[in-house]
Design an enzyme around this catalytic site. Sequence first.
Site, PDB file in Angstrom:
ATOM      1  CG  ASN A   1      -7.560 -24.486 -56.683  1.00 22.62           C
ATOM      2  OD1 ASN A   1      -8.496 -23.785 -57.062  1.00 22.62           O
ATOM      3  ND2 ASN A   1      -7.680 -25.789 -56.491  1.00 22.62           N
TER       4      ASN A   1
ATOM      5  CG  ASP B   1     -10.639 -28.150 -56.988  1.00 15.65           C
ATOM      6  OD1 ASP B   1      -9.996 -27.093 -57.089  1.00 15.65           O
ATOM      7  OD2 ASP B   1     -10.462 -28.967 -56.067  1.00 15.65           O
TER       8      ASP B   1
ATOM      9  CG  ASP C   1     -11.182   2.003 -44.642  1.00 18.07           C
ATOM     10  OD1 ASP C   1     -10.606   2.463 -45.645  1.00 18.07           O
ATOM     11  OD2 ASP C   1     -11.666   2.723 -43.747  1.00 18.07           O
TER      12      ASP C   1
ATOM     13  CB  SER D   1      -7.303  -4.849 -45.141  1.00 15.89           C
ATOM     14  OG  SER D   1      -8.306  -4.662 -44.160  1.00 15.89           O
TER      15      SER D   1
ATOM     16  CG  HIS E   1      -6.972   5.546 -45.309  1.00 12.64           C
ATOM     17  ND1 HIS E   1      -8.226   4.997 -45.160  1.00 12.64           N
ATOM     18  CD2 HIS E   1      -6.204   4.993 -44.331  1.00 12.64           C
ATOM     19  CE1 HIS E   1      -8.221   4.152 -44.140  1.00 12.64           C
ATOM     20  NE2 HIS E   1      -7.013   4.132 -43.624  1.00 12.64           N
TER      21      HIS E   1
ATOM     22  CG  ASP F   1      -9.361   6.683 -49.624  1.00 14.69           C
ATOM     23  OD1 ASP F   1      -8.890   7.232 -48.598  1.00 14.69           O
ATOM     24  OD2 ASP F   1     -10.317   5.888 -49.590  1.00 14.69           O
TER      25      ASP F   1
ATOM     26  CB  CYS G   1     -14.440   5.669 -46.891  1.00 14.37           C
ATOM     27  SG  CYS G   1     -13.156   6.918 -47.046  1.00 14.37           S
TER      28      CYS G   1
END
Length: 652
Positions: free
Chosen positions: A114, A137, A337, A357, A457, A459, A634
């Site tokens: 949740n 909820d 990123d 991240s 990276h 990518d 990016c």
Amino acid sequence: SAPLGAASFQAQGSQGVKLWVLHDTQSVKLPSSVCRWPLSARPELLLAMERPSKEPGDEKVRVSYFREDGGVPVGRAVLYLTCVGKGADPAPLRVPQASWTWGPDGHGAVLLVNCDRDDTGTKGLDNEDSVVRSYEDLQDMAQLVLRTRGPRATFAGHRLLLHLDFADADKIRVFYGGNNVELERFKPVLGGSELSYTVRPSRHQHESIFYVEGLAFPDVDFSGLVSLHVTLLESAEKGTLESPIFTDTVVFRVAPWIMTPNTAAPLEVFVCRWVLLGSPTLPTTRSSPKSRFSRFPPSVDNNEEFVAAVGALAERVQVPLTVVPAPQNKQDRWIQDEIEFGYIQAPHKTFPVVFDSPRDGGLKDFPVRSILGADFGYVARQAPKGWFSSLDSFGNLEVSPPVTVQGKEYPLGRILIGSSFPRVGGRRMAKAVRDFLVAQKVQAPVELFSDWLYVGHVDEFLTFVPAPDRKGFRLLLASPSACYQLLKEKQEEGFGEAAMFQGLDRVSKPTINEILADEELRKFNDYAQSCISWNRDILKRSLGLAEPDILDIPQLFQSHRNAEADAEAFFPDMVVNMLVLGRHLGIPKPFGPVVGGRCCLEQRVRELLEPLGLSCTFIDDFFSYHVGLGEVHCGTNVRRKPFAFKWWHVVP
């Protein structure tokens, strides 16, 4: 035990009782053609009742015992029965069981973490407090229906206990509101320090509905499986403990976080608007012998043209565009990123979840402040303090489309992350992120070699685009070899003096002849090609690809001015670092040599991709992104449609 001298028996049950005799490993339902059963074979008498009792002892079984040659019973036994109906079923979910199995024929319940915020007036995630704040909820939770049927007198002499294991106490929370629908009546009864709850069946209520919320995603120390138990305890006499009569168990698996590939349909495009603050001193050049052009943007103080180009592409695809204003992004344009979009799913509900991240740049507050909300969840993992590297950014996190590898199916694709392997030492994605991705189980990660790049990276050298044939996609790989081959062709056609970067101010403009004559650049690109070829072999093995599934996109690299062994793109990283919106592609404009009125690099990309039904739009990101060591991909992010395939049908 049977009376002395008894050799056989006969069993009869009242109307509500079913009987079987287990004899010589055979189960025989009574009544049968056999009237009496020999005791010498040590038979077993099995019984069952179809419905709960109305009164205690209202059903019975009578067993009569006989001698070897006697027709009159030598003894009788009567068993009075009381049936109590009890069961814990999640609804509406997969078939509940006391175990959990994968696959289309599997069983077991599913539980969502949740992790959204249905009440925008609160802070944090819904599962970070022990309060039910809205009916929305409750809809994010799994219903657990506990059914209790039987004589009231039986429950008066026994106790019904709902309980969980100590190890699961920080993984789930259970709410109960009785017969009430008022939100304030819902209280946490299990989870944290509460390991058990006494259920009190009433005369008029045979079902108790509990709501179960997930508190944690699967991770290195959590398999994702949690159990809830219901035990009927016999009331203790004075001075003794309660004794359990029987226990029923339901096993849940917490739904994993799932990534979506470039080939999935786009639902929303994100881009940051930024404006250069202040007036920095502009050097005339920051070139070095290793760099063909200045890395300083001499004339761009905003990215309005880039935002407009991305917006036009999104409008063409009829996908909404969300522009993150400068005050929210704090001059951080690299939204790919910072976050990765995915989703979680149960049979009754699916909602997107943004994965934050460890990078924590200017956008670090954006996911919680602007994305987290009703039916939009949030999850994050952090690197150890002081140990963050560029490989922890999510430009280094991709996922393939569905693949089959030597008969093994990956219907949700495989996650791809960059690493330092096979290099000894070097950078690697944070262990907390890697452990999290592995623990989700349904998109088995593959580590690639990306530490040869300055940014590092995946990518920067690979992407996927949809295709109408073969596996339904093509893997695109950056290829210095393909670029040198193209430039050599143009030189042989008499266009050796065609120059790069036409129309760009204060950027050196090497010709095809100069590029081909630069032995140092050639040597460095041989190295870059060897790194990409290493990854090519890994991708072919790990994704079950053949050469026709791969397209080589012309691209050159050069050594970074601050790290000569690390690579950066020599010109905007064309198709590899692109924006994929269905069949429409937003590609960094390469500013390649113009041959016959057309950029020869753009033309080659069109020749490779347009036969697949793809539409190529080249976007100028040179000064707004490329000089900052990034490109279109990016600087953008896309929320995509979840897979039609249900993750619980996966066989890991």
